[in-house]
Design a protein around this motif. Structure first.
Motif, mmCIF file in Angstrom:
data_model
loop_
_atom_site.group_PDB
_atom_site.id
_atom_site.type_symbol
_atom_site.label_atom_id
_atom_site.label_comp_id
_atom_site.label_asym_id
_atom_site.label_seq_id
_atom_site.Cartn_x
_atom_site.Cartn_y
_atom_site.Cartn_z
ATOM 1 N N ALA A 280 64.174 -36.293 67.708
ATOM 2 C CA ALA A 280 64.652 -36.261 69.084
ATOM 3 C C ALA A 280 63.729 -35.470 69.993
ATOM 4 O O ALA A 280 63.490 -35.832 71.135
ATOM 5 C CB ALA A 280 66.062 -35.662 69.122
ATOM 6 N N SER A 281 63.181 -34.373 69.518
ATOM 7 C CA SER A 281 62.368 -33.525 70.372
ATOM 8 C C SER A 281 60.881 -33.796 70.210
ATOM 9 O O SER A 281 60.099 -33.432 71.072
ATOM 10 C CB SER A 281 62.643 -32.059 70.050
ATOM 11 N N GLY A 282 60.490 -34.384 69.103
ATOM 12 C CA GLY A 282 59.086 -34.612 68.841
ATOM 13 C C GLY A 282 58.308 -33.349 68.542
ATOM 14 O O GLY A 282 57.073 -33.347 68.575
ATOM 15 N N VAL A 283 58.997 -32.252 68.231
ATOM 16 C CA VAL A 283 58.351 -30.975 67.962
ATOM 17 C C VAL A 283 58.212 -30.777 66.460
ATOM 18 O O VAL A 283 59.156 -30.978 65.703
ATOM 19 C CB VAL A 283 59.167 -29.818 68.580
ATOM 20 N N ASP A 284 57.037 -30.368 66.027
ATOM 21 C CA ASP A 284 56.794 -30.072 64.621
ATOM 22 C C ASP A 284 57.644 -28.864 64.224
ATOM 23 O O ASP A 284 57.455 -27.769 64.770
ATOM 24 C CB ASP A 284 55.309 -29.764 64.427
ATOM 25 N N PRO A 285 58.578 -29.019 63.269
ATOM 26 C CA PRO A 285 59.471 -27.895 62.933
ATOM 27 C C PRO A 285 58.763 -26.719 62.295
ATOM 28 O O PRO A 285 59.333 -25.642 62.188
ATOM 29 C CB PRO A 285 60.475 -28.534 61.972
ATOM 30 N N TRP A 286 57.524 -26.900 61.853
ATOM 31 C CA TRP A 286 56.765 -25.784 61.285
ATOM 32 C C TRP A 286 55.972 -25.034 62.352
ATOM 33 O O TRP A 286 55.296 -24.060 62.045
ATOM 34 C CB TRP A 286 55.840 -26.282 60.174
ATOM 35 N N GLN A 287 56.072 -25.463 63.608
ATOM 36 C CA GLN A 287 55.378 -24.791 64.698
ATOM 37 C C GLN A 287 56.308 -23.988 65.586
ATOM 38 O O GLN A 287 55.856 -23.200 66.417
ATOM 39 C CB GLN A 287 54.634 -25.828 65.557
ATOM 40 N N VAL A 288 57.613 -24.162 65.441
ATOM 41 C CA VAL A 288 58.568 -23.470 66.302
ATOM 42 C C VAL A 288 58.773 -22.046 65.795
ATOM 43 O O VAL A 288 58.972 -21.815 64.605
ATOM 44 C CB VAL A 288 59.913 -24.221 66.332
ATOM 45 N N GLY A 289 58.746 -21.064 66.708
ATOM 46 C CA GLY A 289 58.893 -19.671 66.337
ATOM 47 C C GLY A 289 57.541 -19.005 66.171
ATOM 48 O O GLY A 289 56.609 -19.586 65.608
ATOM 49 N N MET A 290 57.425 -17.784 66.653
ATOM 50 C CA MET A 290 56.172 -17.036 66.553
ATOM 51 C C MET A 290 56.154 -16.257 65.238
ATOM 52 O O MET A 290 56.976 -15.366 65.026
ATOM 53 C CB MET A 290 56.067 -16.058 67.730
ATOM 54 N N PRO A 291 55.249 -16.581 64.294
ATOM 55 C CA PRO A 291 55.227 -15.870 63.011
ATOM 56 C C PRO A 291 54.761 -14.430 63.187
ATOM 57 O O PRO A 291 53.741 -14.174 63.824
ATOM 58 C CB PRO A 291 54.229 -16.680 62.173
ATOM 59 N N VAL A 292 55.511 -13.481 62.621
ATOM 60 C CA VAL A 292 55.145 -12.073 62.771
ATOM 61 C C VAL A 292 54.930 -11.369 61.428
ATOM 62 O O VAL A 292 54.356 -10.278 61.395
ATOM 63 C CB VAL A 292 56.203 -11.298 63.596
ATOM 64 N N LEU A 293 55.371 -11.976 60.311
ATOM 65 C CA LEU A 293 55.149 -11.385 58.997
ATOM 66 C C LEU A 293 55.245 -12.485 57.959
ATOM 67 O O LEU A 293 56.215 -13.239 57.938
ATOM 68 C CB LEU A 293 56.191 -10.299 58.706
ATOM 69 N N ALA A 294 54.219 -12.573 57.080
ATOM 70 C CA ALA A 294 54.181 -13.618 56.070
ATOM 71 C C ALA A 294 53.484 -13.082 54.820
ATOM 72 O O ALA A 294 52.952 -11.961 54.812
ATOM 73 C CB ALA A 294 53.464 -14.867 56.602
ATOM 74 N N SER A 295 53.460 -13.879 53.763
ATOM 75 C CA SER A 295 52.831 -13.467 52.507
ATOM 76 C C SER A 295 51.359 -13.130 52.738
ATOM 77 O O SER A 295 50.655 -13.848 53.446
ATOM 78 C CB SER A 295 52.943 -14.601 51.481
ATOM 79 N N HIS A 296 50.897 -12.049 52.081
ATOM 80 C CA HIS A 296 49.516 -11.632 52.299
ATOM 81 C C HIS A 296 49.064 -10.691 51.190
ATOM 82 O O HIS A 296 49.862 -10.176 50.411
ATOM 83 C CB HIS A 296 49.357 -10.951 53.655
ATOM 84 N N ARG A 297 47.768 -10.455 51.167
ATOM 85 C CA ARG A 297 47.167 -9.471 50.263
ATOM 86 C C ARG A 297 46.006 -8.801 50.979
ATOM 87 O O ARG A 297 45.069 -9.467 51.418
ATOM 88 C CB ARG A 297 46.649 -10.137 48.976
#
Length: 474
Positions: A280-297
């Motif tokens: 309906a929106s044509g928005v990629d659901p993996w792009q919504v929201g600003m990522p602020v913390l994720a897996s890392h090393r």
């Protein structure tokens, strides 16, 4: 069962409060990585938010009403708040009772005169049911409570929900702590509330663990966890003018994108699911929201997997993000981490790349935070937050203008805005237009090198986020 060596291990979905004598109390989900669960909400104490000691359990198992409805064998995601000020303190704990993969869930309320207890169950606050959803009624999953107060003595909201239906806000009676006009468990009518965030079935509806907090200059920020609990879990942010939204990310995307048409009181669950396909929106659901913390090393440090389900501890002079994380080399092992949360000059929440090291090693005096763009020089280890949430992202070391494909060009001409805040222009890529970055630089403790340093966290106007630790001698 030996618990004396647990410390901060076996912590999931944590929240922290501070009592009048300065002791920190942490409450977390009934979860262990090495054996059966003892039900009743784990409770720990600390004096510095670094070293934790298991105090015990808040409740003797799952309270009867919540257990009878949900069939839960343990309690999840407690939210603890202080009420009764002015006047005698009453501590309120909202707990979740559910089982994996089920929408037959309940949020209950227990109260105590002190975080140490004794805790007394007061019953179910709101419940959800698959049967009501199948009958066409809107029933977001009743777990992951977050109580939001608009101001002291003002309106209160219960923010809650997860994969099934998304994140919603319900009005709460501040005098009792109970939801206003909540349907009785099993009642075939829609649960009240306003939709704040939702992901489509294309993304498995993967959003949960919401926390709403006020922005420094007005409005509200929403933190939510996305994706798979033990793998791609990570934290994203959005902002809005009201507790009830609408919330949008840095790029202007609504946190309900892909779920248009689900907000109305008369919307059926089937309609919401249909809208949740994402087309309906044509928005990629993996792009919504600003990522602020994720897996890392970070180089020389442990791999940190699936950080998320965060709460925020607000104290004079600082705000701290409290979350769980898993060991990348042993994904069943989970523990608590605490990190500084900072705000950009224009009111966006960002998170330190380094864990909190305790008040003796951290500097909360913003008057001493960097004010010269010269601090952006030197050598940094930088993380591209959210670049690939399906894996543990390694830090990259070099000058800021050399790392991350040239994204941070222009730092040498940064404009200072006080208290560690800066803005600068930088290309988004070789063929992309110039973007404006906003950054916060602050003193921190390097956990890998065991020394004082500076950290940076920055976002561009499209919502790309990078964090950095200065690794050369200052």
């Amino acid at each position: 069962m030996t618990t004396s060596t647990w410390g901060g291990r076996h912590v999931h979905d944590p929240t922290v409060v501070r009592d009048d004598d300065g002791t920190y109390w942490m409450f977390s989900t009934d979860a262990r990585s090495d054996g059966p669960v003892r039900a009743g909400v784990q409770v720990r104490t600390s004096r510095d938010l670094v070293r934790w000691e298991l105090h015990g359990w808040a409740l003797d198992g799952v309270p009867g009403p919540a257990a009878d409805w949900s069939g839960a064998e343990g309690l999840w995601a407690p939210e603890v708040v202080r009420a009764g000020e002015p006047g005698p303190a009453e501590w309120r704990m909202y707990y979740s009772a559910s089982t994996f993969g089920s929408r037959r869930s309940a949020i209950g309320l227990a109260t105590a005169p002190h975080p140490s207890g004794p805790w007394t169950d007061r019953g179910v606050v709101v419940a959800s049911d698959h049967a009501a959803a199948r009958a066409g009624f809107r029933h977001p999953n009743a777990i992951d409570a977050n109580l939001v107060s608009e101001r002291p003595g003002g309106r209160q909201w219960l923010v809650y929900g997860s994969f099934f239906g998304g994140i919603y806000a319900l009005p709460v009676d501040p005098a009792t702590g109970f939801v206003v006009d909540a349907p009785e468990p099993g009642a075939l009518r829609s649960a009240p509330g306003t939709l704040l965030a939702r992901r489509p079935r294309l993304a498995d509806g993967a959003v949960e663990g919401a926390f709403v907090l006020p922005r420094p200059d007005g409005g509200w920020a929403l933190l939510v966890s996305y994706d798979s609990l033990a793998g791609t879990y990570h934290l994203r942010a959005a902002v809005g003018d009201e507790v009830t939204g609408p919330f949008r990310d840095r790029g202007g995307r609504a946190m309900t994108d892909g779920a248009a048409g689900t907000e109305g009181a008369g919307a059926t669950e089937q309609a919401a699911e249909a809208a949740g396909e994402g087309a309906a929106s044509g928005v990629d659901p993996w792009q919504v929201g600003m990522p602020v913390l994720a897996s890392h090393r970070l180089a020389g440090g442990p791999g940190l997997l699936a950080p998320g389900h965060a709460s925020v501890l607000t104290e004079p002079g600082r705000q701290l993000l409290v979350h769980h994380v898993r060991d990348a080399d042993a994904p069943t092992e989970h523990r608590v981490q605490v990190r500084r949360l900072v705000w950009t000059h224009d009111g966006w929440p960002l998170v330190s790349p380094q864990p909190w090291a305790g008040p003796d090693r951290e500097n909360d005096d913003t008057a001493t935070w960097p004010s010269s763009p010269a601090v952006l020089g030197g050598t940094w280890e930088v993380l591209d937050v959210g670049a690939a949430t399906a894996k543990v992202v390694d830090g990259r070391t070099g000058a800021l203008e050399e790392v991350l494909d040239g994204a941070l060009t222009g730092v040498g001409r940064a404009r200072p805005l006080g208290a560690g805040r800066f803005t600068f222009a930088g290309a988004a890529g070789s063929a992309a237009p110039t973007r404006r970055w906003t950054a916060v630089v602050f003193p921190a403790w390097d956990a890998v090198r065991d020394r004082a340093t500076l950290c940076l966290t920055a976002t561009d106007d499209a919502g790309r986020v990078v964090t950095g630790t200065r690794v050369d001698d200052r």
